[in-house]
Design an enzyme around this catalytic site. Sequence first.
Site, mmCIF file in Angstrom:
data_model
loop_
_atom_site.group_PDB
_atom_site.id
_atom_site.type_symbol
_atom_site.label_atom_id
_atom_site.label_comp_id
_atom_site.label_asym_id
_atom_site.label_seq_id
_atom_site.Cartn_x
_atom_site.Cartn_y
_atom_site.Cartn_z
ATOM 1 C CG HIS A 121 31.037 40.960 40.103
ATOM 2 N ND1 HIS A 121 31.727 39.791 39.887
ATOM 3 C CD2 HIS A 121 31.563 41.473 41.255
ATOM 4 C CE1 HIS A 121 32.600 39.586 40.857
ATOM 5 N NE2 HIS A 121 32.534 40.599 41.699
ATOM 6 C CG ASP B 177 33.969 43.803 43.921
ATOM 7 O OD1 ASP B 177 33.272 42.869 43.499
ATOM 8 O OD2 ASP B 177 35.177 43.671 44.197
ATOM 9 C CG HIS C 139 36.331 41.454 39.492
ATOM 10 N ND1 HIS C 139 35.895 42.754 39.696
ATOM 11 C CD2 HIS C 139 36.003 40.787 40.619
ATOM 12 C CE1 HIS C 139 35.355 42.844 40.888
ATOM 13 N NE2 HIS C 139 35.381 41.668 41.472
ATOM 14 N NE ARG D 73 40.472 31.073 43.114
ATOM 15 C CZ ARG D 73 39.751 32.199 43.039
ATOM 16 N NH1 ARG D 73 38.464 32.151 42.793
ATOM 17 N NH2 ARG D 73 40.328 33.366 43.215
#
Length: 373
Positions: free
Chosen positions: A233, A235, A289, A299
Amino acid sequence: MSSITNLPHPGFDAKVVNNQPSNIPSEYVWSDEDKPSTDIKELQVPILDISSFLSGQDDHVATSQAFRLVSEAAKLHGFFLVTNHGVQEGILARAYKCMGTFFDLPASEKQKAKRKWGEISGYADSFYSELPWKETLTFRFSAEEKLRSGTETVKDYVSKTMGDGNEEFGTVFHEYSEAMNTLSLNIIEFLGMSLGIERRYMREFYRDNDSILRLNYYPPCKQPNHTLGTGPHTDPTSLTILYQDHVGGLQVFVENQWRSIAPKPQSFVVNIGDTFMALTNGIYRSCLHRAVVNKERERKSLAFFLCPQMDKVVKPPKELLEVSGQRLYPNFTWSMFLEFTQKHYRSDKNTLQKFSDWLRSKEVIDNKLAGQS
Ligand code: OGA
Ligand code: NI
């Protein structure tokens, strides 16, 4: 494809899923095209040491060199790192710790903050097909409300939804958002100046921002090669300031290849979003990204998304139109773009283009209707 289905979703408990002998549920398996590959090269991104810019020391040579480095990256992929950013270590450490405490809570506690349809703030596992392997907690942060009436949006949200015993979350994430607000205004000012725009312009544009803080929690996954923590996607927001922990997993699509961005302690990954791309008439880019997950380790990342005040018209300053000529995107407001990405379109690499097309077709229809009346 990208239309939002809003399927009811039974809730996500990775510990349970990982302990079953079977494969991960099919909703979490991504198409072959999107499955992450294992052989990914690291992307070298520029490191912006912002301390001398912040202190106002006039080192012209160093500053113009920094403008050039960041500007090159912003035109190519929109990613860079920021160090010596002035955010106190304690603020970061407290936010990171609190985030762990939240995601370790029993599901019933987390569900108290469940995000409602069409709202910004709240807890979500997820509600798409090709489900992301993650849980998130999102807060709306309004600089405008703080400036106007002293309202602390993050704190108020936590006390309203999570109630007694969780006050610390509100205090810590409020403190973190304030630090991110300050840092993002400094970076946006820097970016504006690197484009040759008058110093205060961008800071003023974003002063009363209506931003978003999102905590991402990626549990370990026994089949990390079949799924994604966050799918590809861009942002839709203006500027993202991401703190990623030591585990790693952020990848960027540059020159037709996925490349990783290695974690660097005490630094933030900054990237440009679609709204800032539109504000610069496409000169600075938002880039595709994603985040991959990991077999053994969980994570965590904290993302602050700077966004304009809801009703502010996003249109490039005249200096930029003189450089780049024709307008690439129609005027819009963040509230329109937010609604588009929340209700009509799941962010992917074409979000800004699709949104522009949608605005233009809406304009045609509105004009037609006006003509009829
Ligand atoms: C996001 C995002 C990446 C990460 O939240 O928009 O891209 O590493 N996150 O968590
Ligand atoms: Ni992102």
